[in-house]
Design an enzyme around this catalytic site. Structure first.
Site, PDB file in Angstrom:
ATOM      1  N   ASP A   1       0.848  -1.190   0.000  1.00  0.00           N
ATOM      2  CA  ASP A   1       0.000   0.000   0.000  1.00  0.00           C
ATOM      3  C   ASP A   1       0.886   1.244   0.000  1.00  0.00           C
ATOM      4  OD1 ASP A   1      -2.958  -0.939   1.948  1.00  0.00           O
ATOM      5  OD2 ASP A   1      -2.167  -1.649   0.044  1.00  0.00           O
TER       6      ASP A   1
ATOM      7  N   HIS B   1       3.012  -2.325   4.099  1.00  0.00           N
ATOM      8  CA  HIS B   1       3.009  -0.883   3.845  1.00  0.00           C
ATOM      9  C   HIS B   1       4.420  -0.444   3.461  1.00  0.00           C
ATOM     10  CE1 HIS B   1      -0.842  -1.106   6.011  1.00  0.00           C
ATOM     11  NE2 HIS B   1      -1.144  -0.022   5.313  1.00  0.00           N
TER      12      HIS B   1
END
Length: 324
Positions: free
Chosen positions: A146, A296
């Site tokens: 992400d 992430h």
């Protein structure tokens, strides 16, 4: 005279018969028809979406935007005219589909014989028409990152993936796409997949937006990437892992498939990162068939552990697949 009386009698009989026919016609019930009000209710969407908050917070917590992040896309026109992506059918009506917010989560302790989180398997069985929570039963892993904003690590992540010959999915926001065009171009050039992570990353998820707001958010980023990078996205990651059945249907109508995950950990707190060893223990310890890893890219720990994790997984017989 006799014939005249017969003629008059026939005329009287005919007049009586006609009068009876008219009376019978007036008693016929007309065919049923939908009222104007019923037609309006059948086609008009509800004015506001349901915004019930989940009872449990999502594993994929929203990524905080840096204070210097831009609030809008650059105003400079692209060198080529924009190309429009898919559009919603004017006749599509989503009002009959529930917009109740659901927060995806999985339990680390409850797994099947393949090591897969049972909750992810159950969600896949329920919503597999629209989304991936786990991807098959082969000994294959899919890496997804992400990209809410750039924290200085995406380049190193790309270096590692190139060195290890692994392809990943990078879910970008509009903020990231507008601020980091060179990174986006590199991701595309090196064979990775770009996914849509929304424009605004709403903290309460896409169901908190109106139907038109949902469509506008998705398509604004879609068309920006298509126009500026010549790339058409097909995968969507729900901000905060919050979705609804209506959200699935809207995305499906726009040509998108939703991608969740079967592995995630608390890696998004940039000022409270787990150690590299902790990250390795988590990522390697939860290997399972068909795994979709959510990582992430703002995480320094993920970045420094990535190469060793790939080696560890391959040593255990796993392969890394390109998302399809």
């Amino acid at each position: 005279m006799k014939h005249f009386k017969i003629y008059i009698s026939l005329i009287i009989i005919m007049l009586v018969a006609c009068t009876a026919c008219k009376r019978n016609d007036s008693n016929v019930i007309p065919p049923a028809s939908t009222s104007n009000q019923e037609q309006t209710n059948a086609t008009q969407p509800t004015s506001e979406p349901t915004t019930n908050e989940p009872t449990q917070g999502p594993t994929d917590a929203p990524t905080q935007k840096p204070t210097d992040a831009p609030t809008q896309a650059p105003t400079q026109s692209p060198t080529q005219p924009p190309t429009q992506g898919p559009t919603q059918s004017e006749n599509t009506d989503f009002s009959s589909i529930t917009n109740e917010s659901i927060s995806f989560w999985y339990s680390r302790g409850q797994r099947n014989e393949l090591g897969q989180p049972i909750s992810a398997v159950n969600f896949q069985e329920q919503y597999g028409q629209y989304a991936d929570f786990i991807k098959g039963n082969d000994k294959v892993i899919y890496l997804t990152f992400d990209e809410g904003y750039e924290n200085g690590f995406s380049g190193k992540i790309l270096d590692t993936l190139k060195e290890k010959n692994v392809k990943a999915v990078f879910f970008v926001t509009l903020d990231f796409a507008t601020r980091e065009p060179e990174l986006v171009r590199r991701m595309i050039a090196e064979g990775h997949i770009i996914g849509n992570h929304s424009c605004k990353h709403p903290a309460k998820g896409m169901p908190s937006l109106s139907t038109q707001g949902h469509i506008d958010d998705v398509m604004k980023l879609h068309n920006y990437v298509l126009t500026n990078f010549g790339y058409e996205m097909k995968l969507f990651r729900h901000p905060a892992g919050i979705y609804s059945e209506r959200s699935f249907a809207i995305l499906d109508s726009l040509g998108y498939r939703s991608v969740f995950w079967s592995f995630a950990h608390a890696d998004w707190y940039v000022d409270n990162q787990p150690s590299v060893q902790t990250t390795l223990d988590r990522t390697t310890g939860e290997l399972h068939n068909g795994a979709i890893y959510l990582l992430h890219a703002v995480s320094e720990s993920n970045t420094n552990a990535l190469a060793q994790f790939i080696d560890n997984a391959r040593a255990k017989g796993y392969e890394f697949g390109k998302y399809y």
